[in-house]
Design an enzyme around this catalytic site. Structure first.
Site, PDB file in Angstrom:
ATOM      1  CB  CYS A 141      34.535 -12.581  50.038  1.00  0.00           C
ATOM      2  SG  CYS A 141      34.140 -11.092  50.988  1.00  0.00           S
ATOM      3  CD  GLU A 199      35.346 -16.684  50.331  1.00  0.00           C
ATOM      4  OE1 GLU A 199      35.219 -16.587  51.564  1.00  0.00           O
ATOM      5  OE2 GLU A 199      34.665 -16.024  49.513  1.00  0.00           O
TER       6      GLU A 199
END
Length: 416
Positions: free
Chosen positions: A373, A408
């Site tokens: 992330c 992401e």
């Protein structure tokens, strides 16, 4: 007209406080701000897009750049669109609502590529960003904040009563909360439940001694507001139960596509075993269990391991086991042969520490699929993995958070 008074800590060089400038925006920063230059000096401007000519007002000078507010768009970008939210630019939650979704995806791809080069010296093609099926109303968890209610001290005059703001931090500020009655990136069900929660906390405001955070989690059970409630979500045929306040990916509309991609990259090259590191409640391990002879999930959070084992039982998955891994011996319970093993790593935003990377290299899994992330910490870790003998095969960004700067990213590696 007198000039505005500069704050006490304002540095007067190279620009005066509230000095107005015109500049061309060259690119975007990783925080989503426009970046341009005036006589070679970098100026960062939130909500300005690459290619635009803008008029700005300086409010802070740093050692190597200045910050400025956007006053006027002189020449707009063709990618500029009208934001859906009336609070965009005030609420700090979104950075890209003024940019077409195609342009958002391309900038995220480009930013991953630039981070790999700048932080790790890695030059590798980056696939086009995999877009979310929903550009708005995708977020299944919302956590609005509220401040400590103001209460006058004894003898202090009362101020006119104002409604307590319930929402998110103001753009560019650390302590001021913007009142957000509705959020267009949250699911429709969350927005339907939000007024009731806002009313509930305001009715209790006289009894509150400090600020706090609300929870609205939308799952198959509906919208839950209790952090400790057990809730249910489904990815493909696999059912997951977890606590509403615990971590679970917040865009259920793209999550099956992310999981499928990761599994397809992990289960090739004669791999028979899977290790799911940072496994949480078992998402990757259980969704991929049918593709492997045996699966092991490792997690430092004991509560998450408990839920992962329960989820295996709920789904009748008998070839998956989950372990609490201590930091100094994270893989001690796993006896899979490295040359027949794939490992999925999905660490928190801080990435992997060096001790984890060393233990991964010692285990020597044939394939590694790194889900991150934060592509900046991922780039740092990839550099160590490549030095340790791995080869980067593929880089694939996924847009789990449209309208925001967050990315992401999935990196696929093989040993040798």
């Amino acid at each position: 007209m007198t000039s505005p008074q500069a704050p006490k800590n304002f540095k007067p060089e190279p620009f005066a406080y509230h000095e107005e400038l015109e500049l061309r925006v060259d690119t975007l920063t990783n925080l989503g701000s426009g970046l341009g230059r005036v006589n070679g000096w970098v100026v960062m401007v939130p909500f300005a897009l690459p290619g635009e000519r803008v008029r700005v007002r300086v409010y802070r000078n740093h050692k190597q750049h200045s910050d400025a507010d956007l006053l006027e768009i002189i020449e707009p970008s063709p990618e500029r669109v009208d934001p859906l939210c009336p609070l965009f630019g005030t609420c700090g939650g979104c950075q890209y609502q003024h940019m077409s979704y195609a342009a958002q995806r391309e900038w995220k791809r480009q930013q991953v590529s630039e981070l790999l080069v700048r932080l790790a010296g890695i030059t590798h093609p980056v696939n086009p960003t995999h877009g979310s099926p929903r550009e708005y109303h995708y977020r299944s968890k919302l956590t609005p904040h509220y401040p400590k209610p103001f209460k006058p001290k004894p003898g202090e005059a009362a101020t006119p009563k104002r409604e307590m703001p319930i929402g998110f931090l103001h753009q560019g500020q650390r302590n001021r909360i913007v009142d957000v009655p509705a959020c267009p990136i949250a699911t429709e069900a969350i927005n339907e439940a939000l007024p009731t929660e806002r009313k509930r906390i305001r009715e209790r405001s006289a009894k509150l001694k400090k600020g706090g955070t609300l929870l609205l989690r939308h799952t198959l059970d509906g919208v839950t507001t209790d952090n400790n409630a057990s809730v249910t979500e489904k990815i493909g045929p696999v059912v997951f139960q977890f606590l509403a306040g615990d971590f679970f990916q917040n865009n259920p509309f793209i999550l099956p596509e992310l999981v499928d991609f990761v599994m397809e990259r992990a289960c090739i090259d004669g791999v028979r075993y899977l290790v799911d590191a940072y496994c949480g409640v078992g998402v990757f391990a259980l969704c991929g269990a049918r593709r492997f002879e045996r699966v092991a999930g490792v997690e430092v959070n004991a509560s998450a391991v408990k839920w992962a084992n329960a989820n295996a039982a709920i789904n009748g998955i008998k070839n998956a086991e989950f372990y609490i891994g201590e930091a100094e011996s994270i893989f001690s319970a796993i006896n899979f042969p490295g040359d027949e093993t794939a490992m999925i790593i999905d660490p928190p935003r801080a990435g992997c520490d060096e001790a984890f990377i060393r233990q991964l290299l010692a285990l020597g899994p044939r394939r590694v699929v790194y889900v991150s992330c934060d592509p900046s910490t991922q780039a740092r870790d990839l550099k160590m993995l490549l030095t340790g003998g791995y080869t980067l095969e593929e880089v694939q960004p996924f847009d789990l958070f449209p309208q925001t700067r967050h990315i992401e990213n999935v990196a696929v590696l093989r040993l040798g």
